[in-house]
Write an enzyme that holds these catalytic residues in place. Structure first.
Site, PDB file in Angstrom:
ATOM      1  N   ASP A  51     143.418 -13.370  62.864  1.00  0.00           N
ATOM      2  CA  ASP A  51     142.252 -12.787  62.198  1.00  0.00           C
ATOM      3  C   ASP A  51     142.570 -11.380  61.700  1.00  0.00           C
ATOM      4  OD1 ASP A  51     139.634 -12.735  61.264  1.00  0.00           O
ATOM      5  OD2 ASP A  51     138.775 -13.369  63.178  1.00  0.00           O
TER       6      ASP A  51
ATOM      7  N   ASP B 287     133.386 -17.629  57.205  1.00  0.00           N
ATOM      8  CA  ASP B 287     132.801 -17.606  58.538  1.00  0.00           C
ATOM      9  C   ASP B 287     131.510 -18.418  58.627  1.00  0.00           C
ATOM     10  OD1 ASP B 287     134.618 -16.238  60.055  1.00  0.00           O
ATOM     11  OD2 ASP B 287     133.681 -14.278  59.826  1.00  0.00           O
TER      12      ASP B 287
END
Length: 725
Positions: free
Chosen positions: A464, A528
């Site tokens: 990430d 997301d």
């Protein structure tokens, strides 16, 4: 071939003592005129023009020759591969900078070499070396068998003084029929939103200064003929294979052909080429198609799938724990989750954020990549052993480039931060960025991550990166470019140390989706949001660049974490199926019926993924603004699968006929609707007799189509087509 010089007032400099090189592949031709003096010009980039002997080449150059325009330079000037003021170009330069206090305005001389890489002798690679006082430039044009043209520049400083670069960008001229512009914008959870506008006069640069690709990344900048769409129109497009700051540009000047281009955005003072040194740009990928946006996408997909590092094995069904447990790591709960996951067919279990020292929320501990003994007194071994014993792979979330100030790493090494804290740089999700270009930072991260991979035999890392890079400087100097290159090297070093390790590119969702990061990773997290209504558009436009197998797509909970929208499970499964399928949901709270639906969806995905992850992708028009269709057809055209999904209600009371492209015209196909198990209401007669499925020719499916169900909003149906021969 060498052409005779002619009157420079009636023809372009490219045709004076010019040789012609032609790169060909997949119906695309790039015709390059190489003069005796100066850099080459691209005479044509588009449809293959067929054989080009000396006489034909001479006539072509004369046919496209440009006379001087009124009230302008006295003689014709060349639109070179690196356009600049010395040539007469008055748009955004291809190269700019300074040496000392002197402007960088080189007068190029050139040498060229060419190589071929195909059995029929067609050239695919052209290397051009231009020389000027104190400088040389190498321009490489590589036309992939898919028709994707890769353009790279490398500038060498042969002088005794440093060269400070401001611009070094790849450009290509496009056809004069280009009339509209498409690129993309977006935000967190709404990435890759298309935006169209007319092509207007002037030099227009789309700059991204986020230090990463960005949620609002242009992704692909395309120029097309008026009214182009998914299935029709001629387009010229460019994508920059780079994850740092970028520029995508269009120059439409009255005196010139329109120019399309891209390159790295270089901050003032960021790149200095020292004497004897060099600077190489990231690759700009240029794509032409006369078959609409789907034609652009198909070329990109073929290019991406042909890479040697492209994933070859079936993309495993993945369960990620984030929306199941968030930061609350309890071994018993996670073991229960793993057992249920394995029971319904999950193949990879990924433990997300919250496993490392002191990590209970997002304010602390980034950088301290050691297992927290409080929730994990025996390390991750009890969970890993259970996961492997259940026949699943194990993956782990990390955010290596980031650090919280409340961490052991930041306290011990405050000088490792890329952003100077003393300047009161604004935080983003309570975190700062490590300067990976520093050797000691690079070595620390490589060692810490390698230790985790080795101890737990990690199959997978979800990598990430949760913030833009604001005030990214090192020793007072802008440092985005070197930092990005170092991240690439770090990923490559991990892959070299741990063969078989797969890495996902995630950046607060879809903020790092580009072919640069995908040189070193195995899929992207597209967004997301797991809201399937939002995902329909996000995944469709991500497919313009990437094939479905590289696009992470998960089934989330009934009420989406990001939008709070409630949707049915069948719809969530159907949308996730047309990507790299996974689950991000606390399935320990599922009812038996929900678990059975998930089991059925996973089984359908496993059966369809060989087709979905190798086939040709189409987006045919539906005739209904509320619905979207995706069609994937096998390379041999023997099978196909169709997804029809509705995101909003439409004006029609009856379902439209959906034309299905890509099948063999004379073959007969059996039409079935295997998913969902319970078809929507208002099902056409075609699907009501399970004992006698419809059989239709490929030509009829393309010309007439199928009458598919009239869907309510947030519903989808998947249709399969199987050739009877």
């Amino acid at each position: 071939m060498t052409l005779e010089a002619t009157d420079p007032t009636t023809t372009t400099p490219a045709s004076a003592e010019a040789s012609v090189r032609v790169l060909r592949a997949a119906g695309v031709a790039v015709v390059v005129a190489v003069p005796e003096d100066g850099l080459p010009e691209v005479v044509h980039w588009g449809r293959d023009i067929g054989p080009l002997d000396d006489a034909t080449a001479r006539h072509l150059l004369r046919a496209v020759a440009r006379p001087p325009s009124p009230s302008a330079l006295d003689t014709p000037w060349p639109l070179t591969l690196l356009p600049g003021e010395h040539d007469g170009w008055e748009g955004r330069p291809g190269l700019a900078g300074h040496v000392g206090r002197r402007a960088l305005l080189p007068r190029w001389r050139r040498t060229t070499t060419a190589t071929t890489d195909s059995a029929n002798g067609d050239e695919r690679h052209l290397r051009i070396t231009g020389e000027a006082d104190g400088l040389s430039v190498v321009i490489e044009l590589t036309l992939d068998p898919s028709g994707v043209l890769k353009v790279e520049h490398e500038l060498h400083n042969t002088s005794a003084e440093p060269v400070d670069l401001a611009i070094l960008e790849a450009t290509m001229p496009v056809g004069d029929l280009a009339a509209e512009v498409l690129d993309f914008s977006g935000r967190w959870t709404r990435e890759r939103a298309p935006q169209r506008r007319p092509l207007v006069q002037g030099s227009h640069a789309r700059e991204s200064r986020r230090g990463r690709t960005g949620h609002d990344s242009p992704l692909v900048l395309a120029l097309g003929t008026e009214g182009f769409g998914d299935t029709h129109g001629e387009l010229w497009a460019v994508h920059l294979a780079w994850s740092g700051d970028s520029v995508h540009r269009v120059d439409a000047l009255p005196e010139s052909r329109t120019v399309l281009g891209a390159g790295p955005l270089l901050r003032p003072g960021e790149i200095t080429v020292e004497p004897g040194g060099s600077f190489r740009t990231p690759a700009a990928m240029f794509v032409w198609s006369d078959q609409g946006l789907d034609g652009i996408g198909r070329r990109f997909h073929q290019f991406v799938r042909s890479r040697p590092q492209h994933p070859r094995r079936p993309r495993p069904v993945t369960l990620n724990t984030w929306e199941a447990v968030y930061f609350d790591h309890d071994l018993g709960k996670l073991q229960q989750l793993a057992r249920l996951a394995a029971d319904i067919g999950v193949e990879r279990f990924v433990l997300d954020d919250g496993w490392f020292l002191g990590r209970r929320d997002d304010t602390t501990s980034l950088g301290d990549w050691q297992v927290d003994p409080e929730p994990w007194p025996d390390g991750l071994h009890p969970l890993v052993e259970l996961v492997r014993g259940l026949g699943m792979e194990f993956g782990l979330w990390l955010e290596p480039e980031m650090v919280n100030l409340d961490s052991r790493l930041a306290r011990e090494h405050p000088d490792w931060l890329l952003q100077p804290v003393e300047n009161q740089v604004r935080t983003w999700r309570n975190q700062f960025v490590l300067d990976v270009s520093r050797p000691e930072v690079f070595d620390h991260l490589l060692g810490a991550i390698s230790a985790l991979v080795a101890e737990y035999r990690l199959d997978y890392i979800k990598w990430d990166q949760n913030r833009d890079l604001i005030e990214a400087v090192s020793a007072g100097r802008a440092n985005v470019h070197r930092h990005t290159e170092a991240v690439y090297r770090l990923l490559a070093a991990l892959k070299a140390r741990h063969p078989g390790l797969e890495i996902e590119s995630c950046a607060s969702g879809g903020a790092r989706v580009d072919l640069g990061i995908l040189e070193h990773t195995d899929r992207v997290w597209a967004s997301d949001t797991n809201d399937p209504v939002e995902r329909l558009a996000i995944q469709r436009w991500t497919e313009l660049l990437l094939p479905p197998e590289l696009i992470g797509a998960h089934v989330g909970p009934p009420v989406a974490h990001t939008t709070k929208r409630a949707t049915g499970l069948d719809f969530r499964i159907a949308v996730a199926m047309f990507g790299h399928f996974g689950i991000e949901w606390d399935i320990t709270a599922c009812t038996p019926d929900e678990l059975e639906q998930l089991r059925g969806g996973i089984a359908a995905y496993k059966r369809l993924r060989p087709l979905l992850h190798s086939g040709t992708v189409h987006h045919p028009p539906t005739g209904d603004a509320g619905t979207s269709a995706t069609v994937v057809v096998a390379p041999d055209e023997g099978v196909g699968v169709v997804s029809l999904a509705r995101s909003a209600s439409g004006v029609r009371a009856l379902p439209t006929l959906l034309r299905i492209p890509g099948l063999t015209a004379e073959r007969h196909y059996r039409v079935t609707a295997p998913f969902p198990a319970a078809l929507p209401r208002a099902v056409p007669p075609l699907f009501t007799d399970a004992d006698s499925p419809a059989e239709v020719t490929g030509s009829a499916l393309d010309a007439v189509g199928l009458r598919l169900p009239l869907l309510h909003p947030a519903r989808a149906v998947i249709i399969e087509l199987d050739a009877l021969d």
